[in-house]
Enzyme design. Structure first.
Site: not given
Ligand code: 5GP
Ligand code: ZN
Length: 136
Positions: A98, A100
């Site tokens: 993903h 951001h």
């Molecule tokens: P990472 O740290 O892997 O780059 O980011 C994962 C992101 O996914 C985090 O910012 C977290 O808030 C978001 N996230 C985790 N679980 C969910 C969810 O169930 N729904 C949504 N909309 N975001 C999520």
């Protein structure tokens, strides 16, 4: 264990979507770091950026650009960060690739501050050579 982003992509988990087509879905991050913090994912499961196949790139990045511009305009932001964490060491917590989109404002006081390494020319040269000569 089920992948939460696969669940969102297949509408089996709730999300606040802002864009969807056959290949891509975009929705608000559950823990927004700034107003309008948005995630963009391929619907197919790729664990991280390195796992994504070139076939998806064109669709993914063209949508990412449009969604980022729309988020920026909608929120009246002064700019935005695109962040893609790859691997636990890089802060990845959801192992479905993903990006951001984090809207930025001149007065938001957010910091992504990393200390600068002290490289001399030899170190730059050897590092560039190392990367250039590494085969996948
Ligand atoms: P990472 O740290 O892997 O780059 O980011 C994962 C992101 O996914 C985090 O910012 C977290 O808030 C978001 N996230 C985790 N679980 C969910 C969810 O169930 N729904 C949504 N909309 N975001 C999520
Ligand atoms: Zn997944």
């Amino acid at each position: 264990m089920k992948c939460i982003f696969c669940e969102i992509a297949s509408s089996n988990a709730p999300s606040f979507n802002i864009y969807e087509d056959n290949e891509i879905i975009s929705f608000l991050d559950l823990n927004p770091r700034s107003p309008g913090h948005t995630l963009v994912i391929p619907k197919a499961h790729y664990e991280n950026f390195s796992e994504m196949t070139p076939a998806i790139f064109s669709a993914f990045f063209s949508r990412l650009q449009i969604i980022a511009m729309r988020v920026e305009k909608a929120l009246g932001a002064d700019g935005y960060n695109l962040i893609c964490n790859n691997g636990r060491a890089a802060g990845q917590t959801v192992f479905h690739c993903h990006f951001h989109i984090i809207p930025r404002f001149y007065d938001d006081n957010l910091r992504f501050k990393m200390p600068i390494l002290n490289y001399d020319n030899q170190k730059f040269k050897s590092t560039a050579e190392l990367i250039k000569n590494t085969e996948l």
